[in-house]
Design an enzyme around this catalytic site. Structure first.
Site, PDB file in Angstrom:
ATOM      1  CG  ASP A 105      -2.036   1.005   1.112  1.00  0.00           C
ATOM      2  OD1 ASP A 105      -2.113   1.699   0.073  1.00  0.00           O
ATOM      3  OD2 ASP A 105      -2.825   1.126   2.065  1.00  0.00           O
ATOM      4  CG  ASP A 287      -3.918   4.035  -3.230  1.00  0.00           C
ATOM      5  OD1 ASP A 287      -3.015   3.519  -2.548  1.00  0.00           O
ATOM      6  OD2 ASP A 287      -5.120   3.928  -2.942  1.00  0.00           O
TER       7      ASP A 287
END
Ligand SMILES: *[C@@H]1O[C@H](CO)[C@@H](O)[C@H](O)[C@H]1NC(C)=O
Ligand SMILES: *[C@@H]1O[C@H](CO)[C@@H](O)[C@H](O)[C@H]1NC(C)=O
Ligand SMILES: *[C@@H]1O[C@H](CO)[C@@H](O)[C@H](O)[C@H]1NC(C)=O
Length: 415
Positions: A105, A287
């Site tokens: 992440d 992201d």
């Protein structure tokens, strides 16, 4: 040979820390490469857009809250949605290391384990006495914060890495936890009772301990047509020049909040040969924790008008008729003066996976989706994994910049 080099550079790194910073300049490059996999949960597939929207909303709200305040850990009443598609790597914790499967992440920076597989303390485990809480919108985690050795690969053992062991969590089914590789500022205010503490990321510590000699992470992934594939590569402390074809161009992290808190950039998006503006230059984020390419609602409406795409209620993604797909043109992403072409095939959901998401095999679904809010909020797009996997992508936290390069998959007709 490789691990010998790593050991040698780790040794030099310790010397550099202890004696003089000049030694840093002569250290040999020592990137650490972790393979990562894409996994697909077909039962959760219709939730892709819902999951990504909830995440975007929570990230934005979290960044807008003041560090160290309870509001930073906002309470969101949206229903929790598991990831339908996730990108995971295996990382070792403790001495000897136990392996955990973690979500990669760049949109968060705390690392945690123990969600599915329990974490057992080892001789190197230290309890910090702090609690950690992070809310993702699509889920949350509350855990106890520990220090321990974290092993990224052979010979690369980061000492005293701070991470949480989950006590309670939601939205991370099928995962052991998460490795947060975004900007360290996102960790500030996530601990309790010391709400003024920040938590150095694995990249920060690996760099500080001389295990890698560049404060950056390079990410490569190839678009695929199968449900599960391990063809991603996460490179800590360097870039893998074999994974890209064009020049690697860097842009600074955007200065516009709240995107500036993330791996945020400024970009504009145009459509087709006519160069019609879909999204005027604005800030948003890149992201790896988001699957789709999300555009602000007003930009998405323009895209729909240009392409004829309509939302398929069953699947939850935009769809095109085969004829409309035949006419689909490229999107052009202007990032820092460089243009990245995002082809019609890149805009399509892999057709081999149509039935897995509850769609007809002959339909065309799109990975371009609605952010759920209009532009002008300093967080106007999310360049998620289905965008990033068409390029080589580098988060250079040491220089506060992001790099993109074309790869052999940029123009692939894989879909
Ligand atoms: C890790 O912490 C231990 C105990 O505090 C300390 O002795 C050691 O030097 C630390 N290692 C690094 C690399 O900071
Ligand atoms: C797959 O998704 C379903 C529905 O969201 C969820 O109940 C299940 O736990 C998920 N499985 C995994 C392995 O993530
Ligand atoms: C809280 O964290 C800050 C920043 O790391 C540190 O300077 C401070 O000493 C800590 N306070 C306590 C009470 O541990």
């Amino acid at each position: 040979m490789l691990s010998g080099l790593r050991l040698a550079s780790a040794f030099l790194g310790v010397l550099a820390l202890g004696f003089c910073s000049e030694a840093l300049a002569v250290r040999k490059p020592s990137p650490v490469t972790l393979p990562f996999a894409r996994r697909f949960n077909s039962t959760g597939a219709t939730k892709i857009l819902e999951h990504d929207q909830a995440r975007a909303k929570a990230l934005k709200a979290r960044a807008l809250a003041k560090p160290g305040q309870l509001s930073r850990r906002i309470i969101d009443n949206d229903p929790v949605t598991n990831q339908a598609v996730d990108y995971v790597a295996t990382v070792g914790f403790g001495t000897p290391p136990s392996e955990f499967t973690l979500l990669i992440d760049t949109g968060s920076s705390n690392t945690f384990v123990g969600v599915t597989k329990p974490f057992e303390a080892t001789s190197t485990t230290v309890n910090t006495g702090q609690l950690m809480e992070v809310i993702f919108g699509s889920g949350f985690v509350i855990g106890e914060e520990f220090l321990d050795t974290v092993t990224l690969g052979p010979g690369v053992a980061i000492q005293n890495q701070s991470f949480a062991v989950a006590i309670e969590s939601s939205g991370f089914d099928g995962l052991d936890g998460l490795i947060g590789i975004g900007p360290v500022d996102l960790t500030c205010g996530t601990l309790f009772p010391n709400t003024s503490a920040c938590v150095p990321t694995v990249t920060d510590n690996a760099f500080a301990q001389g295990l890698i000699d560049a404060h950056e992470v390079g990410i490569s992934f190839a678009p695929t047509t199968s449900l599960e594939t391990t063809n991603g590569e996460l490179t800590f402390g360097g870039i893998d020049t074999s994974k890209f074809t064009g020049p690697l161009n860097f842009v600074p992290i955007t200065t516009t909040a709240p995107a500036s808190e993330f791996v945020g950039i400024d970009q504009s998006v145009t459509y087709g040969a006519a160069g019609t503006t879909v999204l005027a230059t604005t800030a948003g984020i890149t992201d790896t924790g988001t699957t789709l390419l999300l555009l602000a609602s007003d930009a998405l409406a323009t895209y729909q008008e240009l392409t004829g795409a309509v939302l398929d209620e069953n699947v939850g993604l935009l769809s095109l008729t085969p004829e409309q797909f035949g006419n689909l043109e490229s999107l052009f992403f202007n990032i820092g003066g460089n243009t990245l072409e995002f082809t019609p095939n890149a805009q399509a959901w892999p057709r081999a996976l149509n039935e897995a998401i509850g769609g007809d095999a002959n339909s065309v679904f799109l990975i371009v989706g609605d952010l759920g809010s209009d532009s002008g909020e300093g967080f106007d797009f999310v360049d998620g994994m289905t965008f990033l996997e068409r390029f080589y992508y580098v988060f250079d936290s040491g220089n506060n910049q992001v790099g993109f390069a074309t790869t052999e998959f940029t123009n692939a007709e894989t879909n």
